[in-house]
Design a protein around this motif. Structure first.
Motif, PDB file in Angstrom:
ATOM      1  N   GLY A 241       0.849  -1.104  -0.057  1.00  0.00           N
ATOM      2  CA  GLY A 241      -0.138   0.024   0.265  1.00  0.00           C
ATOM      3  C   GLY A 241       0.891   1.104   0.105  1.00  0.00           C
ATOM      4  N   ALA A 242       0.113   2.310   0.051  1.00  0.00           N
ATOM      5  CA  ALA A 242       0.925   3.687  -0.060  1.00  0.00           C
ATOM      6  C   ALA A 242       1.035   4.497   1.265  1.00  0.00           C
ATOM      7  CB  ALA A 242      -0.032   4.559  -1.035  1.00  0.00           C
ATOM      8  N   ASP A 243       2.000   5.424   1.389  1.00  0.00           N
ATOM      9  CA  ASP A 243       2.406   6.136   2.410  1.00  0.00           C
ATOM     10  C   ASP A 243       1.286   6.750   2.972  1.00  0.00           C
ATOM     11  OD1 ASP A 243       5.099   5.108   2.247  1.00  0.00           O
ATOM     12  OD2 ASP A 243       5.643   6.955   0.988  1.00  0.00           O
ATOM     13  N   CYS A 244       0.588   7.421   2.127  1.00  0.00           N
ATOM     14  CA  CYS A 244      -0.605   8.327   2.279  1.00  0.00           C
ATOM     15  C   CYS A 244      -1.681   8.138   1.516  1.00  0.00           C
ATOM     16  CB  CYS A 244       0.075   9.868   2.372  1.00  0.00           C
ATOM     17  SG  CYS A 244       1.439  10.243   3.002  1.00  0.00           S
ATOM     18  N   VAL A 245      -2.983   8.230   2.248  1.00  0.00           N
ATOM     19  CA  VAL A 245      -4.321   8.038   1.177  1.00  0.00           C
ATOM     20  C   VAL A 245      -4.966   9.221   1.779  1.00  0.00           C
ATOM     21  CG1 VAL A 245      -5.959   6.577   0.731  1.00  0.00           C
ATOM     22  CG2 VAL A 245      -3.646   5.376   1.396  1.00  0.00           C
ATOM     23  N   ARG A 260      -7.925   0.728   3.607  1.00  0.00           N
ATOM     24  CA  ARG A 260      -7.213  -0.635   3.092  1.00  0.00           C
ATOM     25  C   ARG A 260      -6.171  -0.368   2.065  1.00  0.00           C
ATOM     26  NH1 ARG A 260     -10.568  -4.913   0.956  1.00  0.00           N
ATOM     27  NH2 ARG A 260     -12.060  -3.536   0.208  1.00  0.00           N
ATOM     28  N   SER A 261      -6.075   0.989   1.804  1.00  0.00           N
ATOM     29  CA  SER A 261      -4.923   1.150   0.485  1.00  0.00           C
ATOM     30  C   SER A 261      -3.687   1.557   1.249  1.00  0.00           C
ATOM     31  CB  SER A 261      -5.634   2.095  -0.412  1.00  0.00           C
ATOM     32  OG  SER A 261      -6.622   1.692  -1.139  1.00  0.00           O
ATOM     33  N   ALA A 262      -3.830   2.045   2.553  1.00  0.00           N
ATOM     34  CA  ALA A 262      -2.613   2.323   3.093  1.00  0.00           C
ATOM     35  C   ALA A 262      -1.739   1.232   3.801  1.00  0.00           C
ATOM     36  CB  ALA A 262      -3.200   3.327   4.408  1.00  0.00           C
ATOM     37  N   ARG A 263      -0.386   1.672   3.518  1.00  0.00           N
ATOM     38  CA  ARG A 263       0.480   0.646   3.933  1.00  0.00           C
ATOM     39  C   ARG A 263       0.589   0.510   5.437  1.00  0.00           C
ATOM     40  NH1 ARG A 263       4.592   3.064   6.564  1.00  0.00           N
ATOM     41  NH2 ARG A 263       5.402   5.217   5.793  1.00  0.00           N
ATOM     42  N   PRO A 264       1.088  -0.485   6.233  1.00  0.00           N
ATOM     43  CA  PRO A 264       1.277  -0.741   7.729  1.00  0.00           C
ATOM     44  C   PRO A 264       2.131   0.653   8.067  1.00  0.00           C
ATOM     45  CG  PRO A 264       1.551  -2.859   6.774  1.00  0.00           C
ATOM     46  CD  PRO A 264       1.266  -2.047   5.644  1.00  0.00           C
ATOM     47  N   GLY A 265       1.556   1.245   9.199  1.00  0.00           N
ATOM     48  CA  GLY A 265       2.127   2.398   9.495  1.00  0.00           C
ATOM     49  C   GLY A 265       2.019   3.831   8.586  1.00  0.00           C
ATOM     50  N   GLY A 266       0.881   3.636   7.604  1.00  0.00           N
ATOM     51  CA  GLY A 266       0.730   4.655   6.594  1.00  0.00           C
ATOM     52  C   GLY A 266      -0.393   5.738   7.444  1.00  0.00           C
ATOM     53  N   MET A 267      -0.587   6.681   6.587  1.00  0.00           N
ATOM     54  CA  MET A 267      -1.846   7.387   7.081  1.00  0.00           C
ATOM     55  C   MET A 267      -2.682   8.012   6.118  1.00  0.00           C
ATOM     56  SD  MET A 267      -2.571   9.696   9.759  1.00  0.00           S
ATOM     57  CE  MET A 267      -1.078  10.142  10.912  1.00  0.00           C
ATOM     58  N   VAL A 268      -3.955   7.987   6.914  1.00  0.00           N
ATOM     59  CA  VAL A 268      -5.276   8.359   5.790  1.00  0.00           C
ATOM     60  C   VAL A 268      -5.423   9.828   6.387  1.00  0.00           C
ATOM     61  CG1 VAL A 268      -7.477   8.065   5.470  1.00  0.00           C
ATOM     62  CG2 VAL A 268      -6.091   6.066   5.657  1.00  0.00           C
ATOM     63  N   GLY A 269      -5.614  10.715   5.181  1.00  0.00           N
ATOM     64  CA  GLY A 269      -6.217  12.129   5.514  1.00  0.00           C
ATOM     65  C   GLY A 269      -7.297  12.258   4.939  1.00  0.00           C
ATOM     66  N   TYR A 270      -8.520  12.495   5.956  1.00  0.00           N
ATOM     67  CA  TYR A 270      -9.932  12.312   5.379  1.00  0.00           C
ATOM     68  C   TYR A 270     -10.381  13.959   5.405  1.00  0.00           C
ATOM     69  CZ  TYR A 270     -11.927  12.285  10.023  1.00  0.00           C
ATOM     70  OH  TYR A 270     -12.124  12.634  11.355  1.00  0.00           O
ATOM     71  N   VAL A 271     -11.269  14.165   4.345  1.00  0.00           N
ATOM     72  CA  VAL A 271     -11.908  15.516   4.331  1.00  0.00           C
ATOM     73  C   VAL A 271     -13.272  15.396   3.553  1.00  0.00           C
ATOM     74  CG1 VAL A 271      -9.676  16.890   4.123  1.00  0.00           C
ATOM     75  CG2 VAL A 271     -10.730  16.166   2.064  1.00  0.00           C
ATOM     76  N   GLY A 272     -13.566  14.552   3.347  1.00  0.00           N
ATOM     77  CA  GLY A 272     -14.940  14.239   2.619  1.00  0.00           C
ATOM     78  C   GLY A 272     -16.039  14.569   3.628  1.00  0.00           C
ATOM     79  N   PHE A 286      -5.666  -0.361  14.505  1.00  0.00           N
ATOM     80  CA  PHE A 286      -4.660  -1.075  15.470  1.00  0.00           C
ATOM     81  C   PHE A 286      -3.576  -1.892  15.059  1.00  0.00           C
ATOM     82  CE2 PHE A 286      -3.452  -3.600  19.370  1.00  0.00           C
ATOM     83  CZ  PHE A 286      -3.144  -2.491  20.023  1.00  0.00           C
ATOM     84  N   GLN A 287      -4.123  -2.804  14.307  1.00  0.00           N
ATOM     85  CA  GLN A 287      -3.201  -3.990  14.210  1.00  0.00           C
ATOM     86  C   GLN A 287      -2.285  -3.520  13.083  1.00  0.00           C
ATOM     87  OE1 GLN A 287      -6.301  -6.710  12.932  1.00  0.00           O
ATOM     88  NE2 GLN A 287      -6.053  -7.878  15.123  1.00  0.00           N
ATOM     89  N   SER A 288      -2.412  -2.433  12.305  1.00  0.00           N
ATOM     90  CA  SER A 288      -1.496  -2.227  11.116  1.00  0.00           C
ATOM     91  C   SER A 288      -0.959  -0.863  11.360  1.00  0.00           C
ATOM     92  CB  SER A 288      -2.309  -2.183   9.705  1.00  0.00           C
ATOM     93  OG  SER A 288      -2.992  -3.531   9.387  1.00  0.00           O
ATOM     94  N   ASN A 289      -1.195  -0.393  12.628  1.00  0.00           N
ATOM     95  CA  ASN A 289      -0.692   0.909  12.881  1.00  0.00           C
ATOM     96  C   ASN A 289      -0.767   2.153  11.799  1.00  0.00           C
ATOM     97  OD1 ASN A 289       1.390   0.888  15.463  1.00  0.00           O
ATOM     98  ND2 ASN A 289       1.580  -1.109  14.380  1.00  0.00           N
ATOM     99  N   ILE A 290      -2.199   1.762  11.429  1.00  0.00           N
ATOM    100  CA  ILE A 290      -2.261   3.096  10.145  1.00  0.00           C
ATOM    101  C   ILE A 290      -3.151   4.179  10.930  1.00  0.00           C
ATOM    102  CG2 ILE A 290      -4.127   3.571   8.426  1.00  0.00           C
ATOM    103  CD1 ILE A 290      -3.709   0.436   7.643  1.00  0.00           C
ATOM    104  N   GLY A 291      -2.764   5.218  10.669  1.00  0.00           N
ATOM    105  CA  GLY A 291      -3.283   6.550  11.416  1.00  0.00           C
ATOM    106  C   GLY A 291      -4.275   7.257  10.488  1.00  0.00           C
ATOM    107  N   VAL A 292      -5.141   8.084  11.087  1.00  0.00           N
ATOM    108  CA  VAL A 292      -6.478   8.427  10.487  1.00  0.00           C
ATOM    109  C   VAL A 292      -6.380  10.035  11.163  1.00  0.00           C
ATOM    110  CG1 VAL A 292      -8.756   8.621  10.041  1.00  0.00           C
ATOM    111  CG2 VAL A 292      -7.732   6.459  10.230  1.00  0.00           C
TER     112      VAL A 292
END
Length: 349
Positions: A241-245, A260-272, A286-292
């Protein structure tokens, strides 16, 4: 004056309303030069958000200051100004902390302010701005005609796309996926390119939007959705996956796609703007260390920074406007976006 009123599902009308008047000392009257229809306006237009009674609508405009109150210091009659999609004073603690959408004294266009006045909706001939010194940003001089669409994007979509990129931590060399090919998503592509992303994937099924995404800096296009879309993203990025989604839609499906498109440790920036029941799956995060990170974009805090690049021509976010109509045709302006015949409609009084 004339202003847009939404009466209910797929029912917007241009009607006579009272002229705005100065009332609090710190306010200004702005003659609208250009306004537009936002994707978030389509939620009430489609009936997803109920309209309980007729009300003003529109929250993106640029124009010329006609009058100012006695307490206004930084804005003067004759200034060409950009207004964010909300009113703010830029002096309270939340504004100073960079979150002007949570201004302690601000409010929203098309609604009563906290001082007993009224802040007109942006899709009209004039707007009373309650906090002129805070909300409004004057351009160096009256802009060239070709700059006006790009300046208008600083009221919302360019600043919102930038907020998605900033929230996700996009920086030099980042890999980025953008979920959503509306005006905000396309501006998120442009913002990511501006911040130095090395690879930018635009998720889009629509050829004109794909073409504009590439003009804005997208290196790859993915048309698939759901499991197939996630698989296509991971195939591009070493199976992880990608660094940033950047999520720019606001539905349950788009948020799921983003996470689901973010890599482990990646970050989702949401504005919708959330509609359709998006919820965060805490255990997978939690399991993938993905931040939002993200939310209502504090675009006023970004205007001065982005204005420099718009004014110089370094970026042209106004390309998202692919339809221009007179304010008299506001019903068609909405219908064209609702039916996806236009990415974003600019209207002129």
């Amino acid at each position: 004056m004339l202003a847009t009123i939404i009466h209910g599902e797929r029912d917007v009308r241009l009607e006579e309303v009272p002229d705005p008047v100065l009332s609090t000392g710190g306010d200004a009257i702005v003659r609208v030069v250009a306004a537009c229809v936002c994707g978030s306006d389509l939620w009430p237009y489609r009936g997803v958000t109920p309209t309980e009674k007729p009300r003003r609508i529109g929250h993106e405009f640029v124009g010329v200051v006609e009058q100012v109150g006695a307490d206004v210091r930084t804005i003067a009659p004759g200034d060409f100004v950009i207004a964010p999609f909300y009113d703010c004073d830029m002096t309270c603690v939340n504004c100073r902390n960079g979150v002007s959408t949570s201004c302690l004294h601000g409010g929203w266009w098309g609604a009563a302010d906290r001082m007993g006045g009224f802040a007109d909706g942006g899709q009209g001939e004039r707007v009373r701005v309650p906090h002129a010194d805070g909300s409004l940003v004057a351009t160096p001089e009256y802009p060239r005609e070709e700059l006006i669409p790009s300046l208008l994007t600083l009221a919302d979509v360019m600043g919102t796309g930038h907020h998605a990129a900033v929230s996700a931590g996009v920086r030099e060399g980042s890999t980025v996926v953008v979920v959503g090919d509306g005006a905000v998503g396309l501006c998120a592509v442009l913002a990511s390119a501006r911040l130095g992303a090395s690879r930018i994937v635009a998720m889009s099924r629509h050829e004109p939007r794909q073409e504009l995404a590439r003009r804005f800096g997208a290196t790859d296009i993915i048309a698939e959705r759901g499991d197939a879309g996630v698989a296509a993203v991971k195939e591009l990025f070493d199976g992880i996956g990608a660094d940033c989604v950047l999520e720019a839609v606001g539905t349950k499906e788009s948020m799921d796609q983003a996470i689901r498109s973010a890599r482990p440790g990646g970050m989702v920036g949401y504005v919708g703007v959330p509609n359709g029941g998006p919820e965060l799956p805490v255990r997978p995060l939690f399991q993938s260390n993905i931040g939002v990170n993200g939310g209502v974009a504090p675009v006023r805090n970004y205007v001065e920074e982005l204005l420099q690049d718009v004014w110089s021509g370094a970026i042209e976010p106004g390309k998202v406007f692919d339809l221009e109509l007179p304010l008299a045709d506001i019903a068609e302006a909405y219908a064209a976006m609702d039916e996806r015949r236009a990415i974003k409609t600019l209207v002129r009084p």
